[in-house]
Motif scaffolding. Structure first.
Motif, short mmCIF file in Angstrom:
data_model
loop_
_atom_site.label_atom_id
_atom_site.label_comp_id
_atom_site.label_asym_id
_atom_site.label_seq_id
_atom_site.Cartn_x
_atom_site.Cartn_y
_atom_site.Cartn_z
N UNK A 17 -18.69 12.95 -10.12
CA UNK A 17 -18.65 13.38 -11.53
C UNK A 17 -17.20 13.51 -12.00
N UNK A 18 -16.35 14.08 -11.14
CA UNK A 18 -14.94 14.25 -11.51
C UNK A 18 -14.28 12.90 -11.75
N UNK A 19 -14.53 11.94 -10.85
CA UNK A 19 -13.91 10.62 -10.99
C UNK A 19 -14.39 9.94 -12.27
N UNK A 20 -15.68 10.10 -12.59
CA UNK A 20 -16.21 9.50 -13.81
C UNK A 20 -15.59 10.15 -15.05
N UNK A 21 -15.49 11.48 -15.03
CA UNK A 21 -14.87 12.19 -16.16
C UNK A 21 -13.43 11.76 -16.35
N UNK A 22 -12.72 11.60 -15.22
CA UNK A 22 -11.31 11.17 -15.31
C UNK A 22 -11.20 9.80 -15.95
N UNK A 23 -12.15 8.92 -15.64
CA UNK A 23 -12.11 7.57 -16.22
C UNK A 23 -12.36 7.61 -17.73
N UNK A 24 -13.22 8.53 -18.17
CA UNK A 24 -13.50 8.68 -19.60
C UNK A 24 -12.26 9.21 -20.32
N UNK A 84 -25.35 10.76 -5.72
CA UNK A 84 -24.93 9.88 -6.81
C UNK A 84 -24.91 10.62 -8.14
N UNK A 85 -23.79 10.57 -8.83
CA UNK A 85 -23.65 11.32 -10.08
C UNK A 85 -24.36 10.64 -11.25
N UNK A 86 -24.68 9.33 -11.12
CA UNK A 86 -25.19 8.58 -12.26
C UNK A 86 -26.68 8.26 -12.17
N UNK A 98 -19.83 13.37 -25.77
CA UNK A 98 -21.10 13.59 -25.08
C UNK A 98 -20.94 13.38 -23.58
N UNK A 99 -20.26 12.31 -23.20
CA UNK A 99 -20.07 12.03 -21.77
C UNK A 99 -19.30 13.16 -21.08
N UNK A 100 -18.24 13.64 -21.72
CA UNK A 100 -17.43 14.70 -21.12
C UNK A 100 -18.25 15.98 -20.98
N UNK A 101 -18.99 16.33 -22.02
CA UNK A 101 -19.82 17.54 -21.95
C UNK A 101 -20.90 17.40 -20.87
N UNK A 102 -21.49 16.21 -20.76
CA UNK A 102 -22.51 15.98 -19.73
C UNK A 102 -21.90 16.10 -18.34
N UNK A 143 -25.85 19.29 5.52
CA UNK A 143 -25.86 17.94 4.94
C UNK A 143 -26.13 18.01 3.44
N UNK A 144 -27.03 18.86 3.03
CA UNK A 144 -27.31 19.00 1.61
C UNK A 144 -26.05 19.41 0.85
N UNK A 145 -25.31 20.36 1.40
CA UNK A 145 -24.07 20.80 0.75
C UNK A 145 -23.06 19.66 0.68
N UNK A 146 -22.93 18.91 1.77
CA UNK A 146 -21.97 17.80 1.80
C UNK A 146 -22.32 16.74 0.76
N UNK A 147 -23.59 16.43 0.61
CA UNK A 147 -24.02 15.44 -0.38
C UNK A 147 -23.77 15.93 -1.80
N UNK A 148 -24.01 17.21 -2.04
CA UNK A 148 -23.77 17.77 -3.36
C UNK A 148 -22.27 17.78 -3.69
N UNK A 149 -21.44 18.00 -2.69
CA UNK A 149 -20.00 17.95 -2.92
C UNK A 149 -19.56 16.53 -3.25
N UNK A 150 -20.22 15.53 -2.63
CA UNK A 150 -19.95 14.14 -3.01
C UNK A 150 -20.31 13.92 -4.47
N UNK A 151 -21.40 14.53 -4.90
CA UNK A 151 -21.84 14.41 -6.29
C UNK A 151 -20.78 14.98 -7.24
N UNK A 152 -20.25 16.14 -6.91
CA UNK A 152 -19.22 16.76 -7.74
C UNK A 152 -17.99 15.86 -7.83
#
Length: 213
Positions: free
Chosen positions: A128-135, A94-96, A157-161, A116-125
């Motif tokens: 984050x991308x989808x959230x940035x796109x919405x901003x 979860x990115x948030x 701030x949101x974009x930099x974060x 599995x750890x890698x797959x979950x981290x890729x979900x996180x990325x």
């Protein structure tokens, strides 16, 4: 999500069985009392609450031969293990999540298989991308925050974060894919708890009524 449940379940699991003061000592050794809500009262409350919920099994122990009080030792149940894994996976993907939740999850990430750890981290990325796109539907970073008045600083701030979070996550993925650390099923994991009787250099030393329970 609160970090305390993940931290307490993870700490008890590492020991197999542990009393409350052991859990507190571990979390202070990890510095969790400084970067999360893992204060003594919260730790002891979480232990008792999760025992009531069936996530931990409480064992009453006899008083020590030195005259100390009896303690309650806790053990993670099957339901508790399932909850621990759910919390861990959700915190990684979860990115948030708050920073304390992510920090707790990274501390236990090697409990998962490497893939599995890698797959979950890729979900996180991706999150984050989808959230940035919405901003950036409402804010164009190239135009600078002044284009929206001082409110633009919020979106800046949101974009930099988002950019920093994605960069850090991709770096972690690269290190894990490159063979860093020992994950589940790969051998003896890194031991991050104090040995029996070993002094904790990071302990606060502040007594709490729950220390003897």
């Amino acid at each position: 999500m609160s970090a305390i449940r993940l931290l307490v379940l993870g700490a008890v699991r590492m020991h197999g069985r542990a009393h409350g003061y052991q859990v507190r000592n571990d979390l202070e050794y990890w510095g969790a009392h400084e970067w999360s809500n893992a204060k003594p009262g919260s730790i002891y409350h979480a232990l008792k609450q999760m025992a009531k919920q069936g996530l931990l099994l409480a064992h009453e122990t006899a008083p020590s031969t030195a005259g100390g009080p009896p303690r309650t030792e806790y053990e993670v149940t099957e339901e508790g293990l399932a909850e621990y894994r759910t919390l861990l996976r959700d915190a990684i993907r979860s990115y948030d999540q708050n920073l304390d939740v992510l920090s707790a999850a990274i501390g236990f990430i090697v409990d998962l298989p490497r893939e599995e750890a890698v797959a979950l981290l890729k979900e996180r990325v991706e999150g984050i991308k989808e959230w940035r796109d919405s901003v950036t539907e409402y804010y164009t970073p190239e135009e600078g925050p002044e284009s929206l008045g001082h409110i633009g600083e919020i979106m800046n701030l949101w974009v930099h974060s988002a950019d920093a979070g994605a960069e850090w996550t991709r770096g972690l993925i690269e290190r894990i894919e490159g063979g860093a650390y020992t994950f589940a099923g790969e051998g003896d994991p890194f031991v991050g708890v104090l040995a029996e009787g070993e002094e904790n250099p990071y302990a606060t030393g502040v007594p709490d009524p729950g220390d003897d329970s």
